[in-house]
Design a protein around this motif. Sequence first.
Motif, PDB file in Angstrom:
ATOM      1  N   TYR A 163       0.842  -1.194   0.000  1.00 42.29           N
ATOM      2  CA  TYR A 163       0.000   0.000   0.000  1.00 42.29           C
ATOM      3  C   TYR A 163       0.880   1.248   0.000  1.00 42.29           C
ATOM      4  O   TYR A 163       1.767   1.386   0.852  1.00 42.29           O
ATOM      5  N   LEU A 164       0.648   2.136  -0.969  1.00 42.47           N
ATOM      6  CA  LEU A 164       1.388   3.378  -1.115  1.00 42.47           C
ATOM      7  C   LEU A 164       0.414   4.539  -0.856  1.00 42.47           C
ATOM      8  O   LEU A 164      -0.309   4.971  -1.758  1.00 42.47           O
ATOM      9  N   PRO A 165       0.340   5.049   0.373  1.00 40.79           N
ATOM     10  CA  PRO A 165      -0.663   6.066   0.686  1.00 40.79           C
ATOM     11  C   PRO A 165      -0.465   7.377  -0.044  1.00 40.79           C
ATOM     12  O   PRO A 165      -1.434   8.112  -0.285  1.00 40.79           O
ATOM     13  N   ASN A 166       0.786   7.694  -0.395  1.00 46.53           N
ATOM     14  CA  ASN A 166       1.084   8.953  -1.079  1.00 46.53           C
ATOM     15  C   ASN A 166       1.617   8.729  -2.490  1.00 46.53           C
ATOM     16  O   ASN A 166       2.289   9.593  -3.045  1.00 46.53           O
ATOM     17  N   GLY A 167       1.314   7.585  -3.065  1.00 46.18           N
ATOM     18  CA  GLY A 167       1.799   7.287  -4.396  1.00 46.18           C
ATOM     19  C   GLY A 167       3.279   6.955  -4.410  1.00 46.18           C
ATOM     20  O   GLY A 167       3.905   6.681  -3.382  1.00 46.18           O
ATOM     21  N   GLY A 168       3.840   6.995  -5.605  1.00 47.27           N
ATOM     22  CA  GLY A 168       5.216   6.569  -5.827  1.00 47.27           C
ATOM     23  C   GLY A 168       5.247   5.661  -7.035  1.00 47.27           C
ATOM     24  O   GLY A 168       4.202   5.216  -7.509  1.00 47.27           O
ATOM     25  N   TRP A 169       6.436   5.383  -7.567  1.00 46.35           N
ATOM     26  CA  TRP A 169       6.567   4.567  -8.779  1.00 46.35           C
ATOM     27  C   TRP A 169       5.702   5.132  -9.910  1.00 46.35           C
ATOM     28  O   TRP A 169       5.086   4.399 -10.681  1.00 46.35           O
ATOM     29  N   GLY A 170       5.635   6.477  -9.984  1.00 48.99           N
ATOM     30  CA  GLY A 170       4.870   7.126 -11.042  1.00 48.99           C
ATOM     31  C   GLY A 170       3.420   7.394 -10.704  1.00 48.99           C
ATOM     32  O   GLY A 170       2.722   8.065 -11.464  1.00 48.99           O
ATOM     33  N   GLU A 171       2.949   6.885  -9.564  1.00 51.31           N
ATOM     34  CA  GLU A 171       1.565   7.127  -9.143  1.00 51.31           C
ATOM     35  C   GLU A 171       1.500   8.374  -8.268  1.00 51.31           C
ATOM     36  O   GLU A 171       2.404   8.630  -7.475  1.00 51.31           O
ATOM     37  N   GLN A 172       0.395   9.126  -8.391  1.00 57.93           N
ATOM     38  CA  GLN A 172       0.264  10.385  -7.676  1.00 57.93           C
ATOM     39  C   GLN A 172      -0.537  10.270  -6.381  1.00 57.93           C
ATOM     40  O   GLN A 172      -0.358  11.072  -5.479  1.00 57.93           O
ATOM     41  N   GLY A 173      -1.440   9.341  -6.280  1.00 57.86           N
ATOM     42  CA  GLY A 173      -2.312   9.249  -5.109  1.00 57.86           C
ATOM     43  C   GLY A 173      -2.221   7.895  -4.452  1.00 57.86           C
ATOM     44  O   GLY A 173      -1.375   7.062  -4.819  1.00 57.86           O
ATOM     45  N   PRO A 174      -3.101   7.616  -3.501  1.00 61.11           N
ATOM     46  CA  PRO A 174      -3.048   6.309  -2.822  1.00 61.11           C
ATOM     47  C   PRO A 174      -3.327   5.177  -3.799  1.00 61.11           C
ATOM     48  O   PRO A 174      -4.235   5.266  -4.643  1.00 61.11           O
ATOM     49  N   ILE A 175      -2.551   4.120  -3.692  1.00 62.55           N
ATOM     50  CA  ILE A 175      -2.731   2.947  -4.547  1.00 62.55           C
ATOM     51  C   ILE A 175      -2.343   1.704  -3.758  1.00 62.55           C
ATOM     52  O   ILE A 175      -1.369   1.721  -2.997  1.00 62.55           O
ATOM     53  N   PHE A 176      -3.113   0.650  -3.922  1.00 63.61           N
ATOM     54  CA  PHE A 176      -2.897  -0.612  -3.213  1.00 63.61           C
ATOM     55  C   PHE A 176      -2.606  -1.684  -4.254  1.00 63.61           C
ATOM     56  O   PHE A 176      -3.458  -2.012  -5.078  1.00 63.61           O
ATOM     57  N   TYR A 177      -1.379  -2.223  -4.219  1.00 64.68           N
ATOM     58  CA  TYR A 177      -0.939  -3.215  -5.195  1.00 64.68           C
ATOM     59  C   TYR A 177      -1.028  -4.632  -4.619  1.00 64.68           C
ATOM     60  O   TYR A 177      -0.715  -4.870  -3.456  1.00 64.68           O
ATOM     61  N   GLN A 178      -1.424  -5.576  -5.482  1.00 64.98           N
ATOM     62  CA  GLN A 178      -1.229  -7.000  -5.244  1.00 64.98           C
ATOM     63  C   GLN A 178      -0.332  -7.480  -6.385  1.00 64.98           C
ATOM     64  O   GLN A 178      -0.744  -7.455  -7.547  1.00 64.98           O
ATOM     65  N   THR A 179       0.887  -7.894  -6.059  1.00 63.41           N
ATOM     66  CA  THR A 179       1.883  -8.212  -7.077  1.00 63.41           C
ATOM     67  C   THR A 179       2.460  -9.600  -6.836  1.00 63.41           C
ATOM     68  O   THR A 179       2.846  -9.928  -5.715  1.00 63.41           O
ATOM     69  N   THR A 180       2.515 -10.391  -7.893  1.00 58.16           N
ATOM     70  CA  THR A 180       3.084 -11.737  -7.823  1.00 58.16           C
ATOM     71  C   THR A 180       4.270 -11.800  -8.782  1.00 58.16           C
ATOM     72  O   THR A 180       4.137 -11.458  -9.959  1.00 58.16           O
ATOM     73  N   TRP A 181       5.398 -12.238  -8.271  1.00 57.11           N
ATOM     74  CA  TRP A 181       6.655 -12.188  -9.012  1.00 57.11           C
ATOM     75  C   TRP A 181       7.095 -13.567  -9.496  1.00 57.11           C
ATOM     76  O   TRP A 181       7.018 -14.549  -8.754  1.00 57.11           O
ATOM     77  N   GLU A 182       7.632 -13.581 -10.716  1.00 58.96           N
ATOM     78  CA  GLU A 182       8.360 -14.747 -11.206  1.00 58.96           C
ATOM     79  C   GLU A 182       9.844 -14.572 -10.876  1.00 58.96           C
ATOM     80  O   GLU A 182      10.451 -15.418 -10.244  1.00 58.96           O
ATOM     81  N   THR A 183      10.432 -13.414 -11.296  1.00 54.51           N
ATOM     82  CA  THR A 183      11.836 -13.148 -10.998  1.00 54.51           C
ATOM     83  C   THR A 183      12.162 -11.719 -11.405  1.00 54.51           C
ATOM     84  O   THR A 183      11.291 -10.984 -11.882  1.00 54.51           O
TER      85      THR A 183
END
Length: 400
Positions: A163-183
């Motif tokens: 959860y990024l409450p102030n954005g980041g990684w190019g996002e300006q506002g709150p954003i909640f990521y669910q990310t699954t990685w291979e590598t």
Amino acid sequence: MKRLSAGLAATAAALAAGTVAAVASSAAPAVALAPCQVLFDDFNYSGPADPLIGQRGWSVRTNSGGPGVPGASWPASNVSFPTVDGAKSLQLQAATDGTAGGTSQSEFLHQRKFFEGTYAARVKFADAPVSGNDGDHLVETFFTITPLNAAMDPNYGEIDFEYLPNGGWGEQGPIFYQTTWETYRPDPWEAVNTHTAQRQSFAGWHDLMFTVSAGHVKYYVDGALVADHSGIYYPETPMSINFNLWFIDTATHTGGMATYRQQVDYLYHTVNEALTPAEAAARVAAFRSAGTAHTDTVGTGGSCPTPPVSPSVSPTVSPSVSPSVSPTVNPTGGPGCSSAPFWNINSVYLGGNTVRHQRSANGVPGGPPSGDGVHLWRARWWTQGSEPGWTQQWEDLGRC
């Protein structure tokens, strides 16, 4: 009993009374052993130096390194166990004055021994600091991970709530990521992952859960399925369980020291079972009713010290490659098919937008098609990168 959301608490009571039976994943052994392979922790510790932390497989991070601001520290004092909203909780703290030397982060992690099954935690996210100016690019997390031994290591795996409450990684506002990685490759940067996201505030307590079973990683927030990732992103190796709080950068920091906190009410994991959120809540409620603050039988093969719910292993088969959204809601997509564009993994769609798409066979966009034919799909809410036919972001309007 400590905090449970109202809807889950009601279902938990019914389950604990034996009125509803839990259903094991088809990947679980057809024996009663799987429910007894559990980790439950209510985080009832005196502080970061409590010897029970290490005895129970946890570590408080103090070593330098990523993620986050290069040169930031990870002091043990940033991890504590206060009473929050009436209950003992794990608390992570991170602070920054805009410099590397003035930035501290925190992490609390368990040993690496977890793979398929259900993972659940109740987490309190914060949108604003407890002191100082707001606006920093902060990441509040609950995740599992396998170490990267080399660039593009095929055995690497990671399952993230971020959860990024102030954005980041190019996002300006709150954003909640669910990310699954291979590598991934750290230098030059190359990421092989898939993600789903919600652009809204998630301040406050939330029930977070993901299941790793039958080739699918399914994410739930407050009882609702929000992501279903599969294919190459499914983990291959045992992982550790982690919570950390860190800064992406200090680019948006303004004046003085800002201090942020994240709290965790409990952690629950069960081996080889793909539970529903209500079933997981029932297990947690039963442990608390029995006065169990901690138990860990993962990897021991032993019996549960307190079997609060005795789930029957049902012959019901959990689908291994079926989409979470049925492709046959309507017999035909109708006239809307001719005007709808084809779905693009990089495009942003708003609620009500329609697309044409034949879902992939294994949840890997661009991979082998399912053979279901092209369907018309309507976005239920904002979405990007979620493939129609595999996630709840899309409603199936029928075959074109």
